[in-house]
Design a protein around this motif. Sequence first.
Motif, PDB file in Angstrom:
ATOM      1  N   GLU A  33      48.641  68.528  63.564  1.00 45.13           N
ATOM      2  CA  GLU A  33      49.780  69.427  63.404  1.00 45.13           C
ATOM      3  C   GLU A  33      50.603  69.065  62.179  1.00 45.13           C
ATOM      4  O   GLU A  33      50.882  67.886  61.925  1.00 45.13           O
ATOM      5  N   LEU A  34      50.971  70.095  61.422  1.00 48.44           N
ATOM      6  CA  LEU A  34      51.878  69.895  60.298  1.00 48.44           C
ATOM      7  C   LEU A  34      53.292  69.740  60.832  1.00 48.44           C
ATOM      8  O   LEU A  34      53.716  70.479  61.716  1.00 48.44           O
ATOM      9  N   GLN A  35      54.027  68.780  60.299  1.00 45.03           N
ATOM     10  CA  GLN A  35      55.368  68.553  60.817  1.00 45.03           C
ATOM     11  C   GLN A  35      56.307  68.152  59.686  1.00 45.03           C
ATOM     12  O   GLN A  35      55.910  67.561  58.697  1.00 45.03           O
ATOM     13  N   ASP A  36      57.569  68.489  59.887  1.00 44.46           N
ATOM     14  CA  ASP A  36      58.602  68.223  58.892  1.00 44.46           C
ATOM     15  C   ASP A  36      59.450  67.007  59.231  1.00 44.46           C
ATOM     16  O   ASP A  36      60.012  66.370  58.353  1.00 44.46           O
ATOM     17  N   THR A  37      59.575  66.704  60.507  1.00 45.95           N
ATOM     18  CA  THR A  37      60.438  65.611  60.949  1.00 45.95           C
ATOM     19  C   THR A  37      59.631  64.583  61.711  1.00 45.95           C
ATOM     20  O   THR A  37      58.536  64.873  62.211  1.00 45.95           O
ATOM     21  N   ASN A  38      60.162  63.383  61.813  1.00 46.30           N
ATOM     22  CA  ASN A  38      59.500  62.319  62.561  1.00 46.30           C
ATOM     23  C   ASN A  38      60.561  61.455  63.235  1.00 46.30           C
ATOM     24  O   ASN A  38      61.016  60.455  62.669  1.00 46.30           O
ATOM     25  N   GLN A  63      58.356  65.045  50.948  1.00 41.04           N
ATOM     26  CA  GLN A  63      59.364  66.075  51.199  1.00 41.04           C
ATOM     27  C   GLN A  63      58.857  67.415  50.669  1.00 41.04           C
ATOM     28  O   GLN A  63      58.328  67.492  49.563  1.00 41.04           O
ATOM     29  N   ARG A  64      59.019  68.456  51.478  1.00 45.80           N
ATOM     30  CA  ARG A  64      58.585  69.784  51.033  1.00 45.80           C
ATOM     31  C   ARG A  64      59.611  70.437  50.125  1.00 45.80           C
ATOM     32  O   ARG A  64      59.259  71.262  49.271  1.00 45.80           O
ATOM     33  N   THR A  65      60.906  70.127  50.322  1.00 50.04           N
ATOM     34  CA  THR A  65      61.963  70.743  49.525  1.00 50.04           C
ATOM     35  C   THR A  65      63.007  69.695  49.170  1.00 50.04           C
ATOM     36  O   THR A  65      62.975  68.554  49.652  1.00 50.04           O
ATOM     37  N   LEU A  66      63.960  70.116  48.353  1.00 50.71           N
ATOM     38  CA  LEU A  66      65.080  69.248  47.988  1.00 50.71           C
ATOM     39  C   LEU A  66      66.220  69.298  48.999  1.00 50.71           C
ATOM     40  O   LEU A  66      67.207  68.570  48.854  1.00 50.71           O
ATOM     41  N   VAL A  67      66.087  70.127  50.027  1.00 47.08           N
ATOM     42  CA  VAL A  67      67.189  70.326  50.966  1.00 47.08           C
ATOM     43  C   VAL A  67      67.656  69.032  51.629  1.00 47.08           C
ATOM     44  O   VAL A  67      68.860  68.732  51.653  1.00 47.08           O
ATOM     45  N   PRO A  68      66.757  68.200  52.200  1.00 47.58           N
ATOM     46  CA  PRO A  68      67.241  66.972  52.832  1.00 47.58           C
ATOM     47  C   PRO A  68      68.006  66.068  51.865  1.00 47.58           C
ATOM     48  O   PRO A  68      68.977  65.411  52.255  1.00 47.58           O
ATOM     49  N   LEU A  69      67.565  66.054  50.603  1.00 46.09           N
ATOM     50  CA  LEU A  69      68.225  65.201  49.624  1.00 46.09           C
ATOM     51  C   LEU A  69      69.608  65.747  49.263  1.00 46.09           C
ATOM     52  O   LEU A  69      70.578  64.981  49.127  1.00 46.09           O
ATOM     53  N   PHE A 125      54.445  69.212  49.024  1.00 44.55           N
ATOM     54  CA  PHE A 125      53.221  69.190  49.809  1.00 44.55           C
ATOM     55  C   PHE A 125      53.534  69.034  51.290  1.00 44.55           C
ATOM     56  O   PHE A 125      54.517  68.411  51.670  1.00 44.55           O
ATOM     57  N   TYR A 126      52.660  69.585  52.134  1.00 44.94           N
ATOM     58  CA  TYR A 126      52.690  69.217  53.531  1.00 44.94           C
ATOM     59  C   TYR A 126      52.153  67.799  53.664  1.00 44.94           C
ATOM     60  O   TYR A 126      51.239  67.400  52.948  1.00 44.94           O
ATOM     61  N   ALA A 136      46.676  74.476  52.777  1.00 41.80           N
ATOM     62  CA  ALA A 136      47.825  75.118  53.406  1.00 41.80           C
ATOM     63  C   ALA A 136      49.097  74.937  52.583  1.00 41.80           C
ATOM     64  O   ALA A 136      50.020  75.740  52.667  1.00 41.80           O
ATOM     65  N   SER A 137      49.171  73.890  51.791  1.00 38.96           N
ATOM     66  CA  SER A 137      50.372  73.628  51.005  1.00 38.96           C
ATOM     67  C   SER A 137      50.636  74.740  50.009  1.00 38.96           C
ATOM     68  O   SER A 137      51.780  75.065  49.710  1.00 38.96           O
ATOM     69  N   TRP A 138      49.592  75.355  49.465  1.00 37.93           N
ATOM     70  CA  TRP A 138      49.812  76.413  48.483  1.00 37.93           C
ATOM     71  C   TRP A 138      49.479  77.792  49.052  1.00 37.93           C
ATOM     72  O   TRP A 138      50.150  78.765  48.761  1.00 37.93           O
TER      73      TRP A 138
END
Length: 601
Positions: A33-38, A63-69, A125-126, A136-138
Amino acid sequence: MVHRGLLLPDVFNHVLDYLLVFPQDAFYAGPQELQDTNPSIACLARTCRDFLEPSLNALWRHQRTLVPLIRTLPSNAYKETIRGGENVTAPSTPPCLELILTRPLVQSDWRRFDYYAHRIRALGFYHNEYMDQEGASWNMPGLLPRKHEVSWRTVAQLCFYRRRRWLLPSLIRLQWNIYDHDYTDHILLFLGPTLTAISFAFEPSGLRYSGCETPWRPDVSRILDGLSPLCPRLTELEMYPAYTSDVVMSASRFAYECRQLEGYHVNDSLHEPLGSDLLISLASRPFLRKVFLNIGPDIAEHLSTILSSPHVRHAFSSLQVLYLKVPHLRSCTEFVDSMQHCRLLSIIVEVGSRPSAADVYDFFSALEHRCARDTLHVCRLFQEKLSAEDSDIAQYPQHAMDGRILRPILRFSNMRVFTFGIPMCGWLNDEDFQLIGECWTGLIVFAFIDRWATIGISPATWRGVASLVSQAPLLSDLRVTFDTRRNLISEPADVPGLRPNHQLRFFEVLRSVLPEDPGLFALSLFTIAPRVMHVEGGGWPTDPDGLRSEDPYAFREQVRGFMFRLRVQQFGDEYITDNLGRIEITDDSAESLPSEWNPWK
């Protein structure tokens, strides 16, 4: 008290690597499974000081985006707004929130930002375990819902207030995809001396991002021309999907100039096919691990001669990932033979014309003889469309096949992804499915005659499919043709040794004969794989009833409704309290099933 073994960096890093792919505590969670958080690693970071730094490094590495930063900035420095504002009128679609800066940033605002920014090694990237999911990343950048985005104005402000050369000083891998399109003019913020791999993916198939405020494609060729001086360590270049000639020419110049080239995956389908000079140059690179090759008819005729030229001592000696686009499958067989001994991890072949069964067998035999048995994990063989000669019925005998065609490729015991999308005439039977399950116990994706119809009704039944999914416990995507009316399964005891597969999520039986009762189909599927989320079944076109061929969606929705109710009955609160499970239970299709279809009422 912490065990002393966990204080050893190597041991603790292995623990972190495991937690990065460990499934989350959810009904539909799985190792692929692809996931964003851990949350597990986040808890480790708060456990003790010795765990803090390595845990944060693992947590922020991808990181997929700059949002968390950006959210590490002071809370009064940014705010969240709905992208599109009052123009968002679809209540069924979750709104996309946009981060914008509300005031100028001063030097003290960057303290927490810098504390985390240097930990990011890959952006865009995922993060996943299996290499075949890289696509899937692109190709599907929206596969995981993105609740927050960054506007081009925010990136422009970061560039203005930063007062430093690079935004992410330790970045190694960068993917610039459709969501980054608007602020491509500020890509220099990310092109630093540590960058080793860059990927451009502006146009995923089937997706046109309506939020783009600038022309559809920026001047990618200008960016490529400046890569060498800006990123002296850059060794990998990927470009998806097909790009225009000026971009391909700039990419090829980079390939010629980069002496330590490790990856060149540039889809040049809109450009003239690969020339012999560039092919020889790529074949002679000792460090090249990943490559996309578009072989035209002229080069294909002399492929063996070109790859055995004096300039090539050992063709593609370090190659691991190969995407080959060839007019005929015979050319691919020659290519594999020219590599002599190889250690391919992934091979994807797109053919322009339909091969014969003998050509397919020869290709699999070449892989068996030339490729190391323990390395090959991914094998995809497909044809996008038929040519005029491919539709000739008189050619039927040379395209007839059965499960014996797969015997050579079954020797690769570590196979994880296998898709066969060639329009052939034939099927797999129950014994073939059982043998595949015995040989490929780590299988994740399996598709046979994917998207293409065949002649006649498959002799395979539920018993053979049950054997495959039981012996391959990680199988998550299965697309096959079989007679779903035969050997229906109502309980595990119907198949000796059956172990239900809890990882299977996608089950496609297009071109299969379907039973009269969708409830019996659902019960058989639930018995062998109770957590299937998506079922696709179109029925056999020559079915005398014709109902399911004309309205496959009704049959699919009825099967889904039965699966929902069976899961409630079998798993109870574990399914009901799950976020996705709750959505499925309240789905209109599940609530609107007519009572005469439900044998459990």
